[in-house]
Design a protein around this motif. Sequence first.
Motif, PDB file in Angstrom:
ATOM      1  N   PHE A  48       6.735  -1.678  -8.351  1.00  0.00           N
ATOM      2  CA  PHE A  48       6.250  -2.853  -7.626  1.00  0.00           C
ATOM      3  C   PHE A  48       5.346  -3.697  -8.512  1.00  0.00           C
ATOM      4  N   ALA A  49       4.459  -3.049  -9.269  1.00  0.00           N
ATOM      5  CA  ALA A  49       3.568  -3.802 -10.164  1.00  0.00           C
ATOM      6  C   ALA A  49       4.374  -4.561 -11.212  1.00  0.00           C
ATOM      7  N   ARG A  50       5.399  -3.908 -11.742  1.00  0.00           N
ATOM      8  CA  ARG A  50       6.237  -4.538 -12.766  1.00  0.00           C
ATOM      9  C   ARG A  50       6.976  -5.752 -12.219  1.00  0.00           C
ATOM     10  N   ASN A  51       7.224  -5.741 -10.914  1.00  0.00           N
ATOM     11  CA  ASN A  51       7.953  -6.842 -10.292  1.00  0.00           C
ATOM     12  C   ASN A  51       7.033  -7.857  -9.623  1.00  0.00           C
ATOM     13  N   GLY A  52       5.762  -7.851 -10.020  1.00  0.00           N
ATOM     14  CA  GLY A  52       4.869  -8.926  -9.614  1.00  0.00           C
ATOM     15  C   GLY A  52       4.128  -8.735  -8.310  1.00  0.00           C
ATOM     16  N   TRP A  53       4.112  -7.519  -7.766  1.00  0.00           N
ATOM     17  CA  TRP A  53       3.375  -7.249  -6.543  1.00  0.00           C
ATOM     18  C   TRP A  53       1.957  -6.793  -6.867  1.00  0.00           C
ATOM     19  N   ASN A  54       1.043  -7.063  -5.951  1.00  0.00           N
ATOM     20  CA  ASN A  54      -0.224  -6.351  -5.940  1.00  0.00           C
ATOM     21  C   ASN A  54       0.032  -4.972  -5.344  1.00  0.00           C
ATOM     22  N   VAL A  55      -0.633  -3.953  -5.873  1.00  0.00           N
ATOM     23  CA  VAL A  55      -0.388  -2.579  -5.421  1.00  0.00           C
ATOM     24  C   VAL A  55      -1.702  -1.894  -5.076  1.00  0.00           C
ATOM     25  N   VAL A  56      -1.771  -1.348  -3.868  1.00  0.00           N
ATOM     26  CA  VAL A  56      -2.868  -0.464  -3.484  1.00  0.00           C
ATOM     27  C   VAL A  56      -2.310   0.959  -3.597  1.00  0.00           C
ATOM     28  N   ALA A  57      -2.613   1.602  -4.708  1.00  0.00           N
ATOM     29  CA  ALA A  57      -2.083   2.933  -5.005  1.00  0.00           C
ATOM     30  C   ALA A  57      -3.089   3.969  -4.528  1.00  0.00           C
ATOM     31  N   ARG A  97      -4.521  -9.580   1.807  1.00  0.00           N
ATOM     32  CA  ARG A  97      -3.645  -9.094   2.874  1.00  0.00           C
ATOM     33  C   ARG A  97      -2.757  -7.984   2.322  1.00  0.00           C
ATOM     34  N   ILE A  98      -2.120  -7.263   3.238  1.00  0.00           N
ATOM     35  CA  ILE A  98      -1.140  -6.233   2.881  1.00  0.00           C
ATOM     36  C   ILE A  98       0.168  -6.593   3.570  1.00  0.00           C
ATOM     37  N   LEU A 137       0.861  -1.181   0.000  1.00  0.00           N
ATOM     38  CA  LEU A 137       0.000   0.000   0.000  1.00  0.00           C
ATOM     39  C   LEU A 137       0.896   1.229   0.000  1.00  0.00           C
ATOM     40  N   ILE A 138       0.643   2.139  -0.930  1.00  0.00           N
ATOM     41  CA  ILE A 138       1.479   3.332  -1.102  1.00  0.00           C
ATOM     42  C   ILE A 138       0.597   4.568  -0.970  1.00  0.00           C
ATOM     43  N   LEU A 189      -4.848  -1.562  -7.506  1.00  0.00           N
ATOM     44  CA  LEU A 189      -6.091  -0.953  -7.046  1.00  0.00           C
ATOM     45  C   LEU A 189      -5.819   0.516  -6.748  1.00  0.00           C
ATOM     46  N   VAL A 190      -6.457   1.396  -7.469  1.00  0.00           N
ATOM     47  CA  VAL A 190      -6.350   2.828  -7.213  1.00  0.00           C
ATOM     48  C   VAL A 190      -7.533   3.238  -6.352  1.00  0.00           C
ATOM     49  N   THR A 191      -7.250   3.799  -5.192  1.00  0.00           N
ATOM     50  CA  THR A 191      -8.324   4.151  -4.280  1.00  0.00           C
ATOM     51  C   THR A 191      -7.983   5.411  -3.504  1.00  0.00           C
ATOM     52  N   ARG A 192      -8.990   6.010  -2.927  1.00  0.00           N
ATOM     53  CA  ARG A 192      -8.804   7.290  -2.247  1.00  0.00           C
ATOM     54  C   ARG A 192      -8.240   7.099  -0.842  1.00  0.00           C
ATOM     55  N   LEU A 193      -7.264   7.929  -0.509  1.00  0.00           N
ATOM     56  CA  LEU A 193      -6.753   8.022   0.856  1.00  0.00           C
ATOM     57  C   LEU A 193      -6.177   9.414   1.034  1.00  0.00           C
ATOM     58  N   ASP A 194      -6.707  10.139   1.995  1.00  0.00           N
ATOM     59  CA  ASP A 194      -6.174  11.435   2.395  1.00  0.00           C
ATOM     60  C   ASP A 194      -5.645  11.267   3.808  1.00  0.00           C
ATOM     61  N   VAL A 195      -4.352  11.465   4.004  1.00  0.00           N
ATOM     62  CA  VAL A 195      -3.746  11.188   5.306  1.00  0.00           C
ATOM     63  C   VAL A 195      -4.296  12.093   6.407  1.00  0.00           C
ATOM     64  N   GLN A 196      -5.014  13.144   6.035  1.00  0.00           N
ATOM     65  CA  GLN A 196      -5.632  14.027   7.023  1.00  0.00           C
ATOM     66  C   GLN A 196      -7.069  13.620   7.344  1.00  0.00           C
ATOM     67  N   GLU A 197      -7.538  12.521   6.746  1.00  0.00           N
ATOM     68  CA  GLU A 197      -8.899  12.043   6.978  1.00  0.00           C
ATOM     69  C   GLU A 197      -8.862  10.576   7.425  1.00  0.00           C
ATOM     70  N   PRO A 198      -8.935  10.322   8.739  1.00  0.00           N
ATOM     71  CA  PRO A 198      -8.830   8.941   9.240  1.00  0.00           C
ATOM     72  C   PRO A 198      -9.822   7.967   8.605  1.00  0.00           C
TER      73      PRO A 198
END
Length: 279
Positions: free
Chosen positions: A22-31, A74-75, A6-7, A49-58
């Motif tokens: 990471f994707a190119r090297n065979g990982w699943n990525v939560v971007a 899993r992550i 997860l990034i 998986l591209v999804t929303r995350l704002d570090v200021q919003e728990p």
Amino acid sequence: MKKTVLITGASSGFGKDTARLFARNGWNVVATMRTPASETELNRLDDVLVTRLDVQEPESINEAIAAGIDRFGRIDALINNAGFSLFGVFESIPREKVQEQFDVNVFGVMEVTRALLPHFRKNRAGVILNISSGAGVFTLPMLSLYCASKFALEGFSEALSYELLSQNIVVKIIEPGGVTTTKFGDRLGAEAGRATPPPDYASFVSGVNDIFAKLRATRLASSEDVAQAIYDAATDGTDRLRYVATRDIEPLVQARRETSEARYIDFMRTRFLQRHDAP
């Protein structure tokens, strides 16, 4: 079984290039990013998986983690990459911007880490990579608040690493210098434009800006280089804590860590302070 990372801050710069690698090297990525609707590249890649995350919003943090686990099971690794820099003399920067600097660069990292730790503890495994900066090792004028946030991040990360090794969770710190192939500098410039220093600083600011312009002209590292350093650290199988990610900052890191306090301070003052401007 494929591993999952997860990034945060994956919309551009280090985050986006790291997601690609990471994707190119065979990982699943939560971007994750604040505005996933504007992303047009990462969502075309397999097992990203591209999804929303704002570090200021728990709430958005918890939702992104849940979405990643639901999609991939899993992550295994967390890359706390989201961040920005204020630029300007401290006196010219308003309190609310100071708060935002720490909300994103420090408290945001803490919130994402806190939210994912129960999952890592349950798995008895996990790697956390916190993207710091050379400005988390040495300080630079006009970057006092960015330095303060990255020094805080480094202290937090180091102390946390001792706690989490007891749970078989490894914490790592990545320390890049400045690169020219990200949008980081665009926001830095925008933030600088909002801060008007008192006239007494004019000569000092002009001299420091000239020095930074010369430093930018000699940068050799790219965002892809930093992404490679992040990937290598995540996959090297060690519990090493710190990684200097770009060669341009090595002299300053060496001066800070391998010389006396007096020699380091003299080195920095000679480099950045125009003594003839002093009263």
